[in-house]
Motif scaffolding. Structure first.
Motif, PDB file in Angstrom:
ATOM      1  N   PHE A  24      65.981  54.467  73.585  1.00 15.44           N
ATOM      2  CA  PHE A  24      64.515  53.793  73.359  1.00 15.44           C
ATOM      3  C   PHE A  24      64.211  54.645  71.602  1.00 15.44           C
ATOM      4  O   PHE A  24      63.229  54.330  70.847  1.00 15.44           O
ATOM      5  N   ALA A  25      64.523  56.354  71.872  1.00 15.75           N
ATOM      6  CA  ALA A  25      63.900  56.176  70.032  1.00 15.75           C
ATOM      7  C   ALA A  25      64.637  55.731  69.058  1.00 15.75           C
ATOM      8  O   ALA A  25      63.938  56.192  68.540  1.00 15.75           O
ATOM      9  N   GLU A  26      66.329  56.060  69.367  1.00 19.26           N
ATOM     10  CA  GLU A  26      66.764  54.551  68.010  1.00 19.26           C
ATOM     11  C   GLU A  26      65.615  53.829  67.931  1.00 19.26           C
ATOM     12  O   GLU A  26      65.601  53.372  66.867  1.00 19.26           O
ATOM     13  N   ASN A  27      65.178  52.400  68.877  1.00 20.07           N
ATOM     14  CA  ASN A  27      64.559  51.422  68.650  1.00 20.07           C
ATOM     15  C   ASN A  27      63.468  51.808  68.130  1.00 20.07           C
ATOM     16  O   ASN A  27      62.935  51.596  67.122  1.00 20.07           O
ATOM     17  N   ALA A  28      62.571  53.038  68.085  1.00 16.54           N
ATOM     18  CA  ALA A  28      61.188  53.509  67.543  1.00 16.54           C
ATOM     19  C   ALA A  28      61.657  53.988  66.456  1.00 16.54           C
ATOM     20  O   ALA A  28      61.004  53.964  65.259  1.00 16.54           O
TER      21      ALA A  28
ATOM     22  N   LYS B 297      59.442  52.903  62.700  1.00 18.62           N
ATOM     23  CA  LYS B 297      59.157  53.293  61.510  1.00 18.62           C
ATOM     24  C   LYS B 297      59.524  52.860  60.740  1.00 18.62           C
ATOM     25  O   LYS B 297      58.817  52.955  59.763  1.00 18.62           O
ATOM     26  N   MET B 298      61.035  53.121  60.468  1.00 15.04           N
ATOM     27  CA  MET B 298      61.588  52.068  58.550  1.00 15.04           C
ATOM     28  C   MET B 298      61.761  50.828  58.708  1.00 15.04           C
ATOM     29  O   MET B 298      61.475  50.771  57.747  1.00 15.04           O
ATOM     30  N   ARG B 299      61.610  50.107  59.442  1.00 15.57           N
ATOM     31  CA  ARG B 299      61.069  48.717  59.229  1.00 15.57           C
ATOM     32  C   ARG B 299      59.855  47.591  58.974  1.00 15.57           C
ATOM     33  O   ARG B 299      60.361  46.701  59.130  1.00 15.57           O
TER      34      ARG B 299
ATOM     35  N   LEU C 167      66.223  61.809  64.041  1.00 18.65           N
ATOM     36  CA  LEU C 167      67.367  60.793  64.357  1.00 18.65           C
ATOM     37  C   LEU C 167      67.596  59.456  62.961  1.00 18.65           C
ATOM     38  O   LEU C 167      68.148  58.826  62.759  1.00 18.65           O
ATOM     39  N   GLU C 168      66.766  60.486  61.514  1.00 20.19           N
ATOM     40  CA  GLU C 168      67.343  59.860  60.442  1.00 20.19           C
ATOM     41  C   GLU C 168      68.498  59.939  60.265  1.00 20.19           C
ATOM     42  O   GLU C 168      69.366  59.106  59.706  1.00 20.19           O
TER      43      GLU C 168
ATOM     44  N   LYS D 123      56.119  47.043  59.447  1.00 16.56           N
ATOM     45  CA  LYS D 123      55.433  46.704  57.970  1.00 16.56           C
ATOM     46  C   LYS D 123      54.153  47.194  59.893  1.00 16.56           C
ATOM     47  O   LYS D 123      54.022  47.013  60.692  1.00 16.56           O
ATOM     48  N   GLY D 124      53.307  48.430  58.307  1.00 10.65           N
ATOM     49  CA  GLY D 124      52.361  49.144  59.747  1.00 10.65           C
ATOM     50  C   GLY D 124      52.699  51.171  60.311  1.00 10.65           C
ATOM     51  O   GLY D 124      52.172  51.633  61.383  1.00 10.65           O
ATOM     52  N   TYR D 125      53.710  50.968  60.440  1.00  9.42           N
ATOM     53  CA  TYR D 125      54.377  51.833  61.203  1.00  9.42           C
ATOM     54  C   TYR D 125      54.594  53.103  60.225  1.00  9.42           C
ATOM     55  O   TYR D 125      54.770  53.885  61.041  1.00  9.42           O
ATOM     56  N   SER D 126      54.972  53.481  59.291  1.00  9.68           N
ATOM     57  CA  SER D 126      55.885  54.652  58.711  1.00  9.68           C
ATOM     58  C   SER D 126      54.699  55.433  58.705  1.00  9.68           C
ATOM     59  O   SER D 126      55.963  55.791  58.578  1.00  9.68           O
ATOM     60  N   ASP D 127      53.312  56.103  58.936  1.00  8.61           N
ATOM     61  CA  ASP D 127      52.818  56.912  59.101  1.00  8.61           C
ATOM     62  C   ASP D 127      52.926  57.039  60.181  1.00  8.61           C
ATOM     63  O   ASP D 127      52.126  58.055  60.408  1.00  8.61           O
ATOM     64  N   LYS D 128      53.427  57.038  60.935  1.00 10.88           N
ATOM     65  CA  LYS D 128      53.321  57.142  62.903  1.00 10.88           C
ATOM     66  C   LYS D 128      54.110  57.858  62.714  1.00 10.88           C
ATOM     67  O   LYS D 128      55.691  57.446  62.495  1.00 10.88           O
ATOM     68  N   SER D 129      54.050  58.394  63.434  1.00  8.67           N
ATOM     69  CA  SER D 129      55.667  59.153  64.522  1.00  8.67           C
ATOM     70  C   SER D 129      56.134  58.701  65.662  1.00  8.67           C
ATOM     71  O   SER D 129      55.634  57.716  65.961  1.00  8.67           O
ATOM     72  N   VAL D 130      56.993  59.098  65.760  1.00 11.21           N
ATOM     73  CA  VAL D 130      58.643  58.442  66.316  1.00 11.21           C
ATOM     74  C   VAL D 130      57.728  58.756  67.944  1.00 11.21           C
ATOM     75  O   VAL D 130      57.736  57.343  68.879  1.00 11.21           O
ATOM     76  N   LYS D 131      57.408  59.451  68.046  1.00  7.92           N
ATOM     77  CA  LYS D 131      56.846  59.584  69.270  1.00  7.92           C
ATOM     78  C   LYS D 131      55.857  58.856  69.618  1.00  7.92           C
ATOM     79  O   LYS D 131      55.660  58.050  71.298  1.00  7.92           O
TER      80      LYS D 131
END
Ligand code: F0G
Length: 458
Positions: free
Chosen positions: A218-222, A226-228, A315-316, A230-238
């Protein structure tokens, strides 16, 4: 780009040993040309799986010392429960010693013969546990998810139209739950998008069908979201992980992957009555409610691993390390499934090894050559693993793709190992005669790849 660089330094090392080529020739022959039959200590770089092979942190190792081995109510369970509730939001947390037990407990209580369970792609053990109940495991991944050289950011998505049609045709009463594997292991470790997760959830909920994730990665998916997306680049993985889980009713989890632990897993869900039923089965087959087949110290290692796995520096580096290997292979002209997934690079061996006919197993032959020439263990996911036999002619019918998976254990190998693996592939590409066709001399009636024996053909 400066990375990928390992965001940790080495405190303890485990020596690995490269046998001489003559010794490797001997070992693989004695193992009947099946890398499952090798001794692990005879392998230099082991890419058989990313499951249970993670290196634990100093924080996890120190957690082992505060393992509370009380039969009931050990403190580590409460930490485990708290961490999983925090990430998933699910109320009931049921520990198991690995993922397939979570599957067994869930399916043996929910499924009846003739039922169906849709997903993007079911992992082998999930499929087997569904079929073991007389039910059918149905893969509804998008078409792009089956095309190796099509680049798509979310090849793990479920085809929404196919899902709607499937529910209409099969009927709600025959679908006790819907699933989604994140990331989609069998489809190349490819992620699903939040948009797709939201739509799948909406369709299932409209029809009153419970929705469970197979959340092993799940964490790799999250992180991919975040990377790909739209709208998620500023959210934390958690935060992203919490949103993912908010669309479902529960999950099964093998903590041997994104739990960063060597053993462990859980079932998590909201519904109280179902949780009670599942807990009763747990007690029957696995262990008491607060340990579920794990030692207290293992619960602690998983709890701490889950706290670490959403760390974005980790994760990066993790995702980039896999990509780094994929890029080097591509530069050397080795065909791989694109884009690279979260936990593995999948080599398109059917295309790469073109001097060996299908019935002499090019993908399997490549796994033998990788060991013999470079001490690397990989796994064939192709003609040997998935061939079907024609009932009348007994001729083998091969799957669309003959792949070799290079699964990367978490925090174990350095980027210099990745470079070594890429050089080994280049060496084999330049010396194709080192890859030799094979013929089966023994096979079991089921899951033959684990114990199959071979001879090389001239
Ligand atoms: N689900 C997924 C997506 C998996 O990848 C695995 C295991 C399981 C469930 C079962 O979990 O092994 O803890 O019982 N995958 C390993 C692999 C074995 O090599 O891909 P388990």
């Amino acid at each position: 780009m400066l990375g990928p660089v390992e965001p940790y330094r080495v405190k303890v090392i485990e020596p690995i040993r490269m046998l001489s080529r003559d010794e490797r020739v001997d070992k693989i022959k004695k193992a009947s040309f099946n890398v499952f039959l090798l001794r692990a200590e005879d392998i230099f770089v082991d890419l058989l799986t990313d499951s249970g092979t993670s290196a634990m942190s100093d924080n996890q190792w120190s957690g082992l010392m505060i393992g509370d081995e009380s039969y009931a109510g050990c403190r580590n369970y409460f930490h485990f429960e708290e961490v999983i509730r925090d990430i998933t939001g699910f109320r009931n947390i049921i520990p198991v010693h690995q993922g397939r037990v979570a599957e067994n407990i869930l399916f043996s209580n929910l499924l009846r013969p003739g039922d169906s369970v849709p997903s993007n792609c079911h992992f082998d053990t999930t499929r087997a546990n569904i079929e073991n109940q007389g039910a059918e495991a149905v893969d509804l991944v998008i078409d792009e998810g089956r095309q190796p050289d099509v680049d798509h950011p979310f090849k793990g998505n479920i085809d929404i139209d196919k899902l709607a049609e499937f529910i209409k045709n099969v009927g709600v009463e025959k679908i006790p739950l819907g699933m989604m594997t994140i990331t989609n292991n069998t489809g190349g470790g490819q992620p699903a998008s939040m948009e797709n997760i939201r739509k799948v959830s909406a369709i299932l909920r409209e029809n009153g069908i419970p929705f469970f994730f197979d959340a092993a990665r799940f964490a790799e998916n999250a992180y991919f979201i975040k990377m790909r997306e739209k709208g998620y680049s500023d959210k934390s993985v958690k935060e992203i992980a919490r949103e993912i889980f908010s669309y479902a009713d529960g999950c099964t989890m093998s903590a041997k992957k994104d739990g960063l632990a060597n053993i462990g897993g859980f079932l998590a869900l909201n519904e109280e009555n179902l949780a009670t039923t599942l807990t009763n089965t747990l007690i029957l087959i696995e262990g008491y409610r607060t340990y579920g087949g794990m030692a207290g110290r293992d619960l602690e290692a998983v709890a701490r691993g889950l706290e670490e796995v959403t760390n974005e520096d980790y994760l990066e580096y993790r995702i980039k390390q896999v990509e780094y290997l994929g890029n080097q292979l591509t530069e050397s002209g080795i065909p791989i499934i694109k884009p690279t997934g979260g936990h593995a690079v999948f080599v398109d061996a059917g295309n790469f090894i073109d001097h060996i006919p299908q019935h002499h197993y090019p993908g399997w032959a490549l796994t033998v050559a990788l060991y013999r020439e470079a001490g690397i263990r990989s796994v064939e996911i192709g003609n040997v693993m998935f061939a079907k036999k024609d009932r009348e002619t007994k001729k083998e019918i091969y799957p669309a793709l003959d792949l070799v998976r290079l699964a990367i254990p978490r925090r174990v190998y350095s980027n210099s190992h990745m470079e070594y693996i890429a050089r080994a592939f280049k060496y084999i590409k330049d010396n194709p005669s080192y890859v030799k066709g094979l013929k089966i001399t023994y096979e079991a009636p089921m899951l033959r790849h684990f114990t199959c024996r071979f001879e090389e053909v001239a």
